[in-house]
Write an enzyme that holds these catalytic residues in place. Sequence first.
Site, PDB file in Angstrom:
ATOM      1  N   ARG A  78       0.845  -1.196   0.000  1.00  0.00           N
ATOM      2  CA  ARG A  78       0.000   0.000   0.000  1.00  0.00           C
ATOM      3  C   ARG A  78       0.882   1.249   0.000  1.00  0.00           C
ATOM      4  O   ARG A  78       1.614   1.509   0.966  1.00  0.00           O
ATOM      5  CB  ARG A  78      -0.900   0.015   1.227  1.00  0.00           C
ATOM      6  CG  ARG A  78      -2.011  -1.039   1.199  1.00  0.00           C
ATOM      7  CD  ARG A  78      -2.896  -0.886   0.003  1.00  0.00           C
ATOM      8  NE  ARG A  78      -4.173  -1.573   0.137  1.00  0.00           N
ATOM      9  CZ  ARG A  78      -5.055  -1.659  -0.848  1.00  0.00           C
ATOM     10  NH1 ARG A  78      -4.792  -1.115  -2.015  1.00  0.00           N
ATOM     11  NH2 ARG A  78      -6.199  -2.292  -0.660  1.00  0.00           N
ATOM     12  N   GLU A 115      -9.125 -11.476  -5.743  1.00  0.00           N
ATOM     13  CA  GLU A 115      -8.094 -11.288  -4.727  1.00  0.00           C
ATOM     14  C   GLU A 115      -7.843 -12.535  -3.875  1.00  0.00           C
ATOM     15  O   GLU A 115      -6.782 -12.641  -3.256  1.00  0.00           O
ATOM     16  CB  GLU A 115      -8.457 -10.110  -3.824  1.00  0.00           C
ATOM     17  CG  GLU A 115      -8.515  -8.782  -4.581  1.00  0.00           C
ATOM     18  CD  GLU A 115      -8.655  -7.582  -3.668  1.00  0.00           C
ATOM     19  OE1 GLU A 115      -8.836  -7.774  -2.446  1.00  0.00           O
ATOM     20  OE2 GLU A 115      -8.573  -6.445  -4.169  1.00  0.00           O
ATOM     21  N   GLU A 161      -3.445  -4.211 -13.059  1.00  0.00           N
ATOM     22  CA  GLU A 161      -3.730  -3.210 -12.028  1.00  0.00           C
ATOM     23  C   GLU A 161      -2.608  -3.138 -10.991  1.00  0.00           C
ATOM     24  O   GLU A 161      -2.742  -2.472  -9.969  1.00  0.00           O
ATOM     25  CB  GLU A 161      -5.065  -3.521 -11.343  1.00  0.00           C
ATOM     26  CG  GLU A 161      -6.268  -3.340 -12.260  1.00  0.00           C
ATOM     27  CD  GLU A 161      -7.594  -3.526 -11.533  1.00  0.00           C
ATOM     28  OE1 GLU A 161      -7.582  -3.728 -10.286  1.00  0.00           O
ATOM     29  OE2 GLU A 161      -8.645  -3.446 -12.190  1.00  0.00           O
TER      30      GLU A 161
END
Length: 210
Positions: A78, A115, A161
């Site tokens: 992140r 995911e 992505e």
Amino acid sequence: MTEMDRDAMDRDRDVEILSKETVFKGYFQVDRYRLRHRTFAGGWSEEMVREVFERGHAVVVLLYDPDRDKVALIEQFRPGAYAAGWHPWLVECVAGIIEEGEHPDEVARRETREEAGSDPTDMIHIGDYLVTAGGSSESCKLYCARVDSSIIAGTHGLAHEGEDIRVFVIDPAEALAMCRDGRINNAMAVLAIQWLIMERDGLRARWLGA
């Protein structure tokens, strides 16, 4: 603020937007508002200028296997955590942005497949919350999905992505311990796990018919 106070405050009647402009648009968007609002004492506040981070709205999905009493969580990089000086690989729940025209339930199912490599056999909507209302419009719709944890493992995500997502399975008690000692340090996962600890008996009775 009492419930009467909340009911008395009307979003459109009691907030005056003087101007709104988009000051940045890239992967995300930032809008600048000039506004004023009614005060609890009566009358109006002074004019204020605020930038609002427009990230979109999201679903969060806690993956739970009531048959084995296991939780599936994910771990991924992140950039926001990195920028804050924190360890940037966070343990989280499955999550994703709701695109225009999409139903949140379908987004929750899609993100679980992408995911975690799993298809929910049942799913309940837990509730909704604002992530950081002082500076962002983002809201989260929180779900709990029933999954088969015996087939959940490995890495997942969409390469185009930039996703590199590890999924793993643990006991609910270990998940709570990770919240307590800081190994899980993001709000969406902490909220979901604490909800599960409080509601687990009723959830298992619902899904297992016990």
